[in-house]
Design a protein around this motif. Structure first.
Motif, PDB file in Angstrom:
ATOM      1  N   GLU A 130      10.268  -8.444  -8.319  1.00  0.00           N
ATOM      2  CA  GLU A 130      10.654  -7.582  -9.440  1.00  0.00           C
ATOM      3  C   GLU A 130       9.448  -7.013 -10.188  1.00  0.00           C
ATOM      4  N   ARG A 131       8.280  -7.612 -10.027  1.00  0.00           N
ATOM      5  CA  ARG A 131       7.116  -7.197 -10.816  1.00  0.00           C
ATOM      6  C   ARG A 131       5.981  -6.584 -10.002  1.00  0.00           C
ATOM      7  N   ILE A 132       6.038  -6.587  -8.687  1.00  0.00           N
ATOM      8  CA  ILE A 132       4.858  -6.221  -7.897  1.00  0.00           C
ATOM      9  C   ILE A 132       4.389  -4.783  -8.081  1.00  0.00           C
ATOM     10  N   PHE A 133       5.236  -3.915  -8.583  1.00  0.00           N
ATOM     11  CA  PHE A 133       4.812  -2.520  -8.799  1.00  0.00           C
ATOM     12  C   PHE A 133       4.361  -2.274 -10.242  1.00  0.00           C
ATOM     13  N   GLU A 134       4.297  -3.328 -11.050  1.00  0.00           N
ATOM     14  CA  GLU A 134       3.824  -3.209 -12.439  1.00  0.00           C
ATOM     15  C   GLU A 134       2.297  -3.189 -12.461  1.00  0.00           C
TER      16      GLU A 134
ATOM     17  N   GLY B 227      -3.233  -2.162  -7.063  1.00  0.00           N
ATOM     18  CA  GLY B 227      -3.014  -1.568  -5.741  1.00  0.00           C
ATOM     19  C   GLY B 227      -1.616  -1.022  -5.514  1.00  0.00           C
ATOM     20  N   LEU B 228      -0.599  -1.847  -5.689  1.00  0.00           N
ATOM     21  CA  LEU B 228       0.771  -1.389  -5.447  1.00  0.00           C
ATOM     22  C   LEU B 228       1.248  -0.445  -6.537  1.00  0.00           C
ATOM     23  N   TRP B 229       0.775  -0.621  -7.756  1.00  0.00           N
ATOM     24  CA  TRP B 229       1.135   0.291  -8.842  1.00  0.00           C
ATOM     25  C   TRP B 229       0.594   1.692  -8.549  1.00  0.00           C
ATOM     26  N   ILE B 230      -0.661   1.792  -8.143  1.00  0.00           N
ATOM     27  CA  ILE B 230      -1.252   3.091  -7.802  1.00  0.00           C
ATOM     28  C   ILE B 230      -0.551   3.676  -6.581  1.00  0.00           C
ATOM     29  N   SER B 231      -0.324   2.846  -5.575  1.00  0.00           N
ATOM     30  CA  SER B 231       0.350   3.316  -4.358  1.00  0.00           C
ATOM     31  C   SER B 231       1.726   3.880  -4.663  1.00  0.00           C
ATOM     32  N   SER B 232       2.501   3.189  -5.486  1.00  0.00           N
ATOM     33  CA  SER B 232       3.849   3.678  -5.796  1.00  0.00           C
ATOM     34  C   SER B 232       3.781   4.987  -6.579  1.00  0.00           C
ATOM     35  N   GLY B 233       2.763   5.150  -7.420  1.00  0.00           N
ATOM     36  CA  GLY B 233       2.591   6.410  -8.153  1.00  0.00           C
ATOM     37  C   GLY B 233       2.283   7.572  -7.226  1.00  0.00           C
ATOM     38  N   ILE B 234       1.412   7.348  -6.256  1.00  0.00           N
ATOM     39  CA  ILE B 234       1.071   8.392  -5.283  1.00  0.00           C
ATOM     40  C   ILE B 234       2.300   8.772  -4.468  1.00  0.00           C
ATOM     41  N   VAL B 235       3.020   7.774  -3.997  1.00  0.00           N
ATOM     42  CA  VAL B 235       4.233   8.028  -3.204  1.00  0.00           C
ATOM     43  C   VAL B 235       5.244   8.820  -4.020  1.00  0.00           C
ATOM     44  N   SER B 236       5.441   8.444  -5.261  1.00  0.00           N
ATOM     45  CA  SER B 236       6.390   9.132  -6.133  1.00  0.00           C
ATOM     46  C   SER B 236       5.997  10.596  -6.347  1.00  0.00           C
TER      47      SER B 236
ATOM     48  N   HIS C 278       7.177  12.746  -3.699  1.00  0.00           N
ATOM     49  CA  HIS C 278       8.631  12.667  -3.519  1.00  0.00           C
ATOM     50  C   HIS C 278       9.026  11.708  -2.407  1.00  0.00           C
ATOM     51  N   GLY C 279       8.234  10.661  -2.243  1.00  0.00           N
ATOM     52  CA  GLY C 279       8.519   9.643  -1.244  1.00  0.00           C
ATOM     53  C   GLY C 279       9.199   8.436  -1.864  1.00  0.00           C
ATOM     54  N   ILE C 280       9.413   7.445  -1.036  1.00  0.00           N
ATOM     55  CA  ILE C 280      10.078   6.213  -1.458  1.00  0.00           C
ATOM     56  C   ILE C 280       9.289   5.036  -0.903  1.00  0.00           C
TER      57      ILE C 280
END
Length: 99
Positions: free
Chosen positions: A41-45, A59-68, A71-73
């Motif tokens: 539940e917290r890994i993208f924070e 790492g995962l927070w930056i990655s999820s921002g780039i993907v978003s 327009h990715g998932i």
């Protein structure tokens, strides 16, 4: 996977089934010990890490921002069962349409 294991990386052309958006899916799976629900539940924070002083938690927070922004998932599922592990699934659309 501190005690060894298997890492699988797969790519494939695909479409999102709800919107029929064409793109590519990259899947990274391991046979490690998995993550519990509280960690998942917290890994993208930002700044959340399970690596103590060896991780920044970015790492995962930056990655999820780039993907978003493209327009990715980016999704994760994980199991701590005996033959469990973690799977990250990344979908990137074939075309990027700016807003």
């Amino acid at each position: 996977m501190k005690t060894g294991g298997r890492l699988l990386i797969r790519t494939r052309d695909t479409c999102l089934w709800k919107s029929n958006t064409p793109g590519v899916r990259i899947t990274i799976a391991d046979t490690g010990h998995g993550m519990n629900q509280a960690v998942r539940e917290r890994i993208f924070e930002p700044f959340y890490t399970t690596k103590g002083i060896n991780g920044t938690g970015l790492g995962l927070w930056i990655s999820s921002g780039i993907v978003s922004k493209h327009h990715g998932i980016l999704q994760v599922r994980s199991s701590q069962a005996k033959n469990g592990g973690t799977v990250f699934s990344l979908f990137l659309p074939q075309e990027f349409k700016s807003m």
